[in-house]
Design an enzyme around this catalytic site. Sequence first.
Site, mmCIF file in Angstrom:
data_model
loop_
_atom_site.group_PDB
_atom_site.id
_atom_site.type_symbol
_atom_site.label_atom_id
_atom_site.label_comp_id
_atom_site.label_asym_id
_atom_site.label_seq_id
_atom_site.Cartn_x
_atom_site.Cartn_y
_atom_site.Cartn_z
ATOM 1 N N TRP A 147 0.868 -1.179 0.000
ATOM 2 C CA TRP A 147 0.000 0.000 0.000
ATOM 3 C C TRP A 147 0.911 1.238 0.000
ATOM 4 O O TRP A 147 1.842 1.328 0.813
ATOM 5 C CB TRP A 147 -0.864 -0.029 1.254
ATOM 6 C CG TRP A 147 -1.812 1.108 1.428
ATOM 7 C CD1 TRP A 147 -2.688 1.599 0.496
ATOM 8 C CD2 TRP A 147 -2.016 1.891 2.613
ATOM 9 N NE1 TRP A 147 -3.417 2.624 1.036
ATOM 10 C CE2 TRP A 147 -3.024 2.827 2.327
ATOM 11 C CE3 TRP A 147 -1.437 1.893 3.885
ATOM 12 C CZ2 TRP A 147 -3.481 3.742 3.264
ATOM 13 C CZ3 TRP A 147 -1.888 2.801 4.817
ATOM 14 C CH2 TRP A 147 -2.898 3.716 4.512
ATOM 15 N N ASP A 228 -0.401 -5.686 9.593
ATOM 16 C CA ASP A 228 -1.393 -4.671 9.240
ATOM 17 C C ASP A 228 -2.676 -5.414 8.878
ATOM 18 O O ASP A 228 -2.723 -6.158 7.893
ATOM 19 C CB ASP A 228 -0.875 -3.849 8.047
ATOM 20 C CG ASP A 228 -1.821 -2.702 7.698
ATOM 21 O OD1 ASP A 228 -2.981 -2.723 8.155
ATOM 22 O OD2 ASP A 228 -1.398 -1.793 6.962
ATOM 23 N N LYS A 263 -12.997 -0.281 6.746
ATOM 24 C CA LYS A 263 -13.672 -1.064 5.698
ATOM 25 C C LYS A 263 -14.737 -1.981 6.293
ATOM 26 O O LYS A 263 -15.855 -2.032 5.807
ATOM 27 C CB LYS A 263 -12.673 -1.920 4.924
ATOM 28 C CG LYS A 263 -11.302 -1.336 4.767
ATOM 29 C CD LYS A 263 -11.175 -0.377 3.631
ATOM 30 C CE LYS A 263 -9.904 0.424 3.810
ATOM 31 N NZ LYS A 263 -9.462 1.150 2.662
HETATM 32 C C1 LIG Z 1 -3.227 -2.106 4.012
HETATM 33 C C2 LIG Z 1 -3.847 -0.904 4.623
HETATM 34 N N1 LIG Z 1 -3.461 -0.512 5.839
HETATM 35 C C3 LIG Z 1 -3.980 0.561 6.444
HETATM 36 C C4 LIG Z 1 -4.958 1.297 5.831
HETATM 37 C C5 LIG Z 1 -5.463 2.539 6.539
HETATM 38 O O1 LIG Z 1 -6.738 2.476 6.966
HETATM 39 P P1 LIG Z 1 -7.447 3.748 7.643
HETATM 40 O O2 LIG Z 1 -8.356 4.305 6.617
HETATM 41 O O3 LIG Z 1 -8.155 3.180 8.826
HETATM 42 O O4 LIG Z 1 -6.400 4.708 8.032
HETATM 43 C C6 LIG Z 1 -5.408 0.939 4.556
HETATM 44 C C7 LIG Z 1 -6.422 1.748 3.886
HETATM 45 O O5 LIG Z 1 -6.635 1.713 2.713
HETATM 46 C C8 LIG Z 1 -4.841 -0.189 3.943
HETATM 47 O O6 LIG Z 1 -5.220 -0.584 2.736
#
Ligand SMILES: Cc1ncc(COP(=O)(O)O)c(C=O)c1O
Length: 413
Positions: A147, A228, A263
């Site tokens: 990401w 994560d 999500k």
């Molecule tokens: C792999 C991953 N980690 C962390 C996040 C971050 O999520 P948040 O929107 O809760 O900050 C995302 C969001 O797209 C993600 O895809």
Amino acid sequence: MGERLIKFTPIFRMGSMTFFDHIPLLPPDSIVGLQVAVKADKRPSKVNLSIGVYQTEALKTPLLDAVRHAESEMLAEGRNREYLPIDGDKSLIEELGKLVFGERHWKKSEGTIAGFQAVGGTGALRLSGEFLKAHISGEIHISDPTWANHRGVFIRCGLGLHNYPYYDFATHELNFDAMMEGFKKLPEKSVVLLHACCHNPTGKDPTPDQWRQIRDLFVGRKLIPFFDLAYQGFHRGLDEDAHAVRLFAEAGIEMLVVYSCAKNFSLYAERVGALFVCAQSETAARNISSQIKILIRTLYSNPPIHGAQIVARILKSPILSKEWEAELMQMRKRTNQMRKAFAEALSTKIPARDFDYITSGAGMFCYSGLSSDQVNRLIAEHALYLPQDGRLNLAGLTPNNLDFVTTAIASVS
Ligand SMILES: Cc1ncc(COP(=O)(O)O)c(C=O)c1O
């Protein structure tokens, strides 16, 4: 007030030097920036598959009934808005702890897992990065690819970034052997970021047996896992998608887990997340807690209350959690159905290629394999928006836009 303005304005007009004019313009974040272009695009046929947000068949980001019901209960109770403790809502941490680690392990580990409410998964990543830099290591190993914001967050924390092999761009599959070889070369106490499920952006996860091999290698080589978990429930189910985290935790490995409720609760803007640090003693957990609380206190003092209480209330209530799980199952089902339908439609339109790698992927994303030239053509010629790396959000597909999307992709392939 007016006097002050009149007094200061001429200085800025006349000055040969300004305080701010040397500041360079940075490009917008690649994915968030794309949303501005999508909004500005007036073509009615436009399709946005670029951002990682679940959408219904009507292309709406849902407000879940479980969330609505929790909120109306909260409204009826008329809660005050006192500050939360620095580490957040205790019941949120308790409930998420059970959800992530499983009730048995969470209870068994009482006192040795330090938990913190965080400002979304991103906030939890940032806290982790700051904590790691200060106490554990100046380096972090991330999957290639990962990401995009992982890079951004950890660079800002001052960590040195290293890629480990993850994805085979030719076969569109996880390159397990290369990944394991990469892990074997890491020095002891290397921190390795692992996507617990629904790898973003590739949609390719290790199998349960491969996770066992990874765990054994981490134990043998004394590597520090940093999970994560941002898509729990989006592939197979809540327990299944926590498999990797639980496998490591139950082996008593010291590790970090960051969690996002964006999500799976469809609570993107509420910024609900958590950080868990699994230690081997209550003393270590207490010390870690004191350090992370200082980080939080000096960054934003304490986290926001509303979203946290929604999630905690849902998870605490057997009725609301049942309702939530059913809604999460619906989101998962629709995403998986679109994944299958997308692969089938592409196979029909581009018969020379094999798209089984899409069908066997996990979660919201697939790596389409489209080049940035092809992506630019999709945007310019078809108003079909993807990020430059060709990652595609399957939850933005519907039975109505599937033909349009796959025809457009075939036309540039
Ligand atoms: C792999 C991953 N980690 C962390 C996040 C971050 O999520 P948040 O929107 O809760 O900050 C995302 C969001 O797209 C993600 O895809």
